[in-house]
Design a protein around this motif. Structure first.
Motif, PDB file in Angstrom:
ATOM      1  N   VAL A 284      20.175 -16.482   5.213  1.00 13.84           N
ATOM      2  CA  VAL A 284      21.200 -15.620   5.813  1.00 13.84           C
ATOM      3  C   VAL A 284      20.883 -14.157   5.545  1.00 13.84           C
ATOM      4  O   VAL A 284      20.884 -13.317   6.458  1.00 13.84           O
ATOM      5  N   VAL A 285      20.597 -13.828   4.289  1.00 17.41           N
ATOM      6  CA  VAL A 285      20.339 -12.436   3.921  1.00 17.41           C
ATOM      7  C   VAL A 285      18.950 -11.990   4.355  1.00 17.41           C
ATOM      8  O   VAL A 285      18.761 -10.879   4.862  1.00 17.41           O
ATOM      9  N   GLN A 286      17.962 -12.829   4.192  1.00 19.75           N
ATOM     10  CA  GLN A 286      16.587 -12.433   4.497  1.00 19.75           C
ATOM     11  C   GLN A 286      16.302 -12.313   5.994  1.00 19.75           C
ATOM     12  O   GLN A 286      15.557 -11.441   6.423  1.00 19.75           O
ATOM     13  N   LYS A 287      16.917 -13.212   6.793  1.00 15.75           N
ATOM     14  CA  LYS A 287      16.500 -13.315   8.188  1.00 15.75           C
ATOM     15  C   LYS A 287      17.598 -13.085   9.220  1.00 15.75           C
ATOM     16  O   LYS A 287      17.314 -12.717  10.354  1.00 15.75           O
ATOM     17  N   GLU A 288      18.864 -13.340   8.860  1.00 11.90           N
ATOM     18  CA  GLU A 288      19.875 -13.516   9.894  1.00 11.90           C
ATOM     19  C   GLU A 288      20.929 -12.434   9.990  1.00 11.90           C
ATOM     20  O   GLU A 288      21.690 -12.406  10.956  1.00 11.90           O
TER      21      GLU A 288
ATOM     22  N   LEU B 261      27.283  -6.645   9.557  1.00 11.16           N
ATOM     23  CA  LEU B 261      28.332  -7.472  10.137  1.00 11.16           C
ATOM     24  C   LEU B 261      28.444  -8.736   9.280  1.00 11.16           C
ATOM     25  O   LEU B 261      27.429  -9.292   8.867  1.00 11.16           O
ATOM     26  N   ARG B 262      29.655  -9.160   9.015  1.00  7.00           N
ATOM     27  CA  ARG B 262      29.821 -10.295   8.096  1.00  7.00           C
ATOM     28  C   ARG B 262      29.144 -11.545   8.668  1.00  7.00           C
ATOM     29  O   ARG B 262      29.397 -11.936   9.815  1.00  7.00           O
ATOM     30  N   PRO B 263      28.285 -12.203   7.865  1.00  6.52           N
ATOM     31  CA  PRO B 263      27.654 -13.441   8.296  1.00  6.52           C
ATOM     32  C   PRO B 263      28.414 -14.681   7.847  1.00  6.52           C
ATOM     33  O   PRO B 263      28.111 -15.796   8.280  1.00  6.52           O
ATOM     34  N   GLU B 264      29.376 -14.509   6.945  1.00  7.73           N
ATOM     35  CA  GLU B 264      30.199 -15.620   6.448  1.00  7.73           C
ATOM     36  C   GLU B 264      31.468 -15.026   5.858  1.00  7.73           C
ATOM     37  O   GLU B 264      31.576 -13.807   5.707  1.00  7.73           O
TER      38      GLU B 264
ATOM     39  N   TYR C 154      28.694 -13.187  12.306  1.00  6.75           N
ATOM     40  CA  TYR C 154      27.525 -12.749  13.066  1.00  6.75           C
ATOM     41  C   TYR C 154      26.238 -13.067  12.311  1.00  6.75           C
ATOM     42  O   TYR C 154      26.070 -12.656  11.155  1.00  6.75           O
ATOM     43  N   ARG C 155      25.363 -13.801  12.982  1.00  6.32           N
ATOM     44  CA  ARG C 155      24.045 -14.095  12.419  1.00  6.32           C
ATOM     45  C   ARG C 155      23.008 -14.023  13.537  1.00  6.32           C
ATOM     46  O   ARG C 155      23.190 -14.640  14.592  1.00  6.32           O
ATOM     47  N   TYR C 156      21.924 -13.325  13.265  1.00  4.31           N
ATOM     48  CA  TYR C 156      20.851 -13.215  14.259  1.00  4.31           C
ATOM     49  C   TYR C 156      19.933 -14.420  14.075  1.00  4.31           C
ATOM     50  O   TYR C 156      19.034 -14.426  13.235  1.00  4.31           O
ATOM     51  N   GLU C 157      20.181 -15.474  14.838  1.00  2.00           N
ATOM     52  CA  GLU C 157      19.394 -16.696  14.732  1.00  2.00           C
ATOM     53  C   GLU C 157      19.122 -17.258  16.121  1.00  2.00           C
ATOM     54  O   GLU C 157      19.652 -16.776  17.120  1.00  2.00           O
ATOM     55  N   ASN C 158      18.283 -18.269  16.161  1.00  5.60           N
ATOM     56  CA  ASN C 158      17.945 -18.885  17.434  1.00  5.60           C
ATOM     57  C   ASN C 158      19.190 -19.493  18.069  1.00  5.60           C
ATOM     58  O   ASN C 158      19.923 -20.236  17.421  1.00  5.60           O
ATOM     59  N   VAL C 159      19.390 -19.181  19.339  1.00  6.17           N
ATOM     60  CA  VAL C 159      20.571 -19.678  20.047  1.00  6.17           C
ATOM     61  C   VAL C 159      20.301 -21.098  20.520  1.00  6.17           C
ATOM     62  O   VAL C 159      19.287 -21.394  21.149  1.00  6.17           O
ATOM     63  N   GLN C 160      21.203 -22.016  20.177  1.00  3.99           N
ATOM     64  CA  GLN C 160      21.100 -23.403  20.605  1.00  3.99           C
ATOM     65  C   GLN C 160      22.500 -24.001  20.611  1.00  3.99           C
ATOM     66  O   GLN C 160      23.465 -23.318  20.282  1.00  3.99           O
TER      67      GLN C 160
ATOM     68  N   ARG D 107      25.115 -16.332  18.062  1.00  4.06           N
ATOM     69  CA  ARG D 107      24.953 -15.180  17.175  1.00  4.06           C
ATOM     70  C   ARG D 107      26.297 -14.576  16.785  1.00  4.06           C
ATOM     71  O   ARG D 107      26.445 -14.015  15.708  1.00  4.06           O
ATOM     72  N   GLU D 108      27.257 -14.674  17.663  1.00  2.00           N
ATOM     73  CA  GLU D 108      28.652 -14.443  17.289  1.00  2.00           C
ATOM     74  C   GLU D 108      29.328 -15.797  17.292  1.00  2.00           C
ATOM     75  O   GLU D 108      29.346 -16.488  18.310  1.00  2.00           O
ATOM     76  N   PHE D 109      29.850 -16.187  16.147  1.00  2.79           N
ATOM     77  CA  PHE D 109      30.548 -17.465  16.066  1.00  2.79           C
ATOM     78  C   PHE D 109      31.849 -17.263  15.296  1.00  2.79           C
ATOM     79  O   PHE D 109      32.091 -16.196  14.729  1.00  2.79           O
ATOM     80  N   HIS D 110      32.672 -18.281  15.293  1.00  3.62           N
ATOM     81  CA  HIS D 110      34.002 -18.167  14.702  1.00  3.62           C
ATOM     82  C   HIS D 110      34.169 -19.214  13.616  1.00  3.62           C
ATOM     83  O   HIS D 110      33.716 -20.355  13.771  1.00  3.62           O
ATOM     84  N   GLN D 111      34.796 -18.812  12.552  1.00  2.00           N
ATOM     85  CA  GLN D 111      34.918 -19.703  11.395  1.00  2.00           C
ATOM     86  C   GLN D 111      36.360 -19.762  10.920  1.00  2.00           C
ATOM     87  O   GLN D 111      37.028 -18.735  10.798  1.00  2.00           O
ATOM     88  N   ILE D 112      36.814 -20.969  10.677  1.00  2.07           N
ATOM     89  CA  ILE D 112      38.097 -21.205  10.015  1.00  2.07           C
ATOM     90  C   ILE D 112      37.780 -21.609   8.581  1.00  2.07           C
ATOM     91  O   ILE D 112      36.920 -22.464   8.357  1.00  2.07           O
TER      92      ILE D 112
END
Length: 417
Positions: free
Chosen positions: A59-63, A77-80, A110-116, A121-126
């Motif tokens: 997360v920190v190194q790549k995303e 931007l917060r990744p978690e 927000y995480r810069y990762e492969n989209v699948q 890259r923008e996702f929502h978390q509860i």
């Protein structure tokens, strides 16, 4: 035409109702367990995630989305969700509140990762954080609350897997044994695993590459290296889950992807595609690591995109009923009827009835076509005769059945039906 960025999506009417339904269920369940909502900024100092999540994590190194602001401060931007909530807990003096502190959130990440599928890259978390209790009972509280939440969503095709990754003391001995196991075959592991060997060797166990999974089959299990305190804690967690008839299996490969986890970790896995729906665990050292007093805590996060997908697969028979449509459409004929309808519809809305009217000045046939297209359950037509008699016909659109009512009876009829 300007289009949305890769890895983002629009959640439009016809979809958003499912999200709102899930969020309302989460709110009800979490608040019944004594949790209160918290909202934190979408931007934080990059250092928060470097120290909290772990510099060696993917997360920190790549995303992460990292940039310098106009004051040349490194912003992310917060990744978690957990690190930001814990920062807020410390900064706002929440440690002085009655313990434990129970917080829940629904936020974009927000995480810069492969989209699948299931990964944007923008996702929502509860998620929730239970802060202040080191007892095994807090672990059971969190897991039982998730079980209740999934049950409320009628999501039954998931399995609970748990593990303990110990504390700093017993983990040091285990990491030594794990590295001794991996070292002779390190050259056969994928490049990602090779890079993890020195800084984060436990993450090698979580690799999804088939070759790495085979190499890990006989790796030592951390539960065999637990100190007496961690071992007793894990046994009590298992006993507590059994007392509540919560089925689980022990998966010694669960380590989670963030460095702050200690002791109990868990995942709720979809039996359809073997992907994680909910994951979390205990993080007893994070608050101290971020500058607060030594405070135990446990929490979980659930990707809302994954929840929506699993929910829809489990509830195909009720999806249409969840999607919000106007309960009643009021069609009108003539200027006097338009004025009357304006007032009548507002009176229905004042009584919390979902009501719509024609604001396009269409003809009566076009109004009925529109009512059908938007899925109105009932239609009411108002013209000079209806105004004069004080009575209207309420038509149920799916059956064509009509019922004549006095105008003052309409609201009560709609509430009942």
């Amino acid at each position: 035409m300007i289009q949305k960025l890769k890895g983002t999506r629009d959640i439009i009417p016809g979809e958003i109702e499912i999200w709102q339904y899930i969020e309302s269920k989460a709110k009800n369940v979490f608040e019944n367990y004594g949790f209160s909502e918290i909202r934190t900024p979408v931007i934080e100092a990059t250092e928060l995630f470097q120290r909290g999540v772990g510099e060696a994590t993917d997360v920190v190194q790549k995303e992460m989305y990292v940039f310098n602001d106009k004051a040349n401060r490194s912003i992310s931007l917060r990744p978690e969700g957990t690190a930001g909530v814990i920062r807020a807990f410390i900064e706002n003096g929440m440690a002085s509140m009655p313990s434990p502190t129970k917080l829940y959130y629904e936020m974009s990440m927000y995480r810069y990762e492969n989209v699948q599928k299931g990964r944007q890259r923008e996702f929502h978390q509860i998620g929730t954080e239970l802060i202040g209790s080191g007892s095994y009972m807090a672990d059971i509280e969190i897991i039982s609350m998730i079980t209740k939440f999934l049950k409320e969503l009628n999501i039954n095709n998931v399995k609970l897997e748990i593990n303990s990754i110990g504390c700093k003391n017993c983990r040091a001995e285990y990491i030594k044994a794990l590295k001794d196991y991996i070292r002779p075959n390190l050259d056969k592991y994928c490049d990602t695993c090779k890079s993890r060997f020195e800084k984060n060797p436990m993450r090698i166990l979580d690799c999804k590459e088939e070759q790495c999974r085979k190499l890990n089959q006989n790796a030592p299990q951390i539960i065999d290296y637990l100190c007496e305190e961690c071992k007793e804690h894990f046994e009590k967690v298992k006993e507590g889950l059994q007392d509540l008839n919560i089925n689980y299996t022990i998966n010694s490969r669960i380590v989670r992807g963030l460095d702050y986890y200690t002791k109990t970790v868990f995942e709720f896995i979809s039996e359809e595609d073997d992907l994680t729906v909910v994951g979390g665990g205990r993080y007893d050292d994070l608050i101290e690591e971020l500058g607060g007093p030594k405070t135990p805590a446990i929490g979980f996060g659930a990707g809302e995109e994954r929840l929506v997908s699993v929910f829809e697969n489990s509830n195909k028979n009720i999806i249409n009923s969840i999607k919000q449509v106007p309960k009643v459409f009021v069609a009108c004929i003539g200027d006097d009827a338009k004025r009357f309808t304006n007032k009548f519809v507002e009176e229905l809305r004042d009584q919390n009835i979902n009501a719509s009217k024609d604001i396009m000045e269409r003809g009566i046939k076009a109004q009925f076509k529109y009512a059908d297209k938007i899925g109105a359950k009932y239609t009411i037509t108002i013209g000079d005769n209806e105004i004069k008699t004080g009575k209207v016909s309420v038509k149920e659109m799916t059956t064509g059945n009509t019922k004549e009512l006095e105008i003052k009876q309409v609201a009560d009829f709609l509430k009942q039906n």
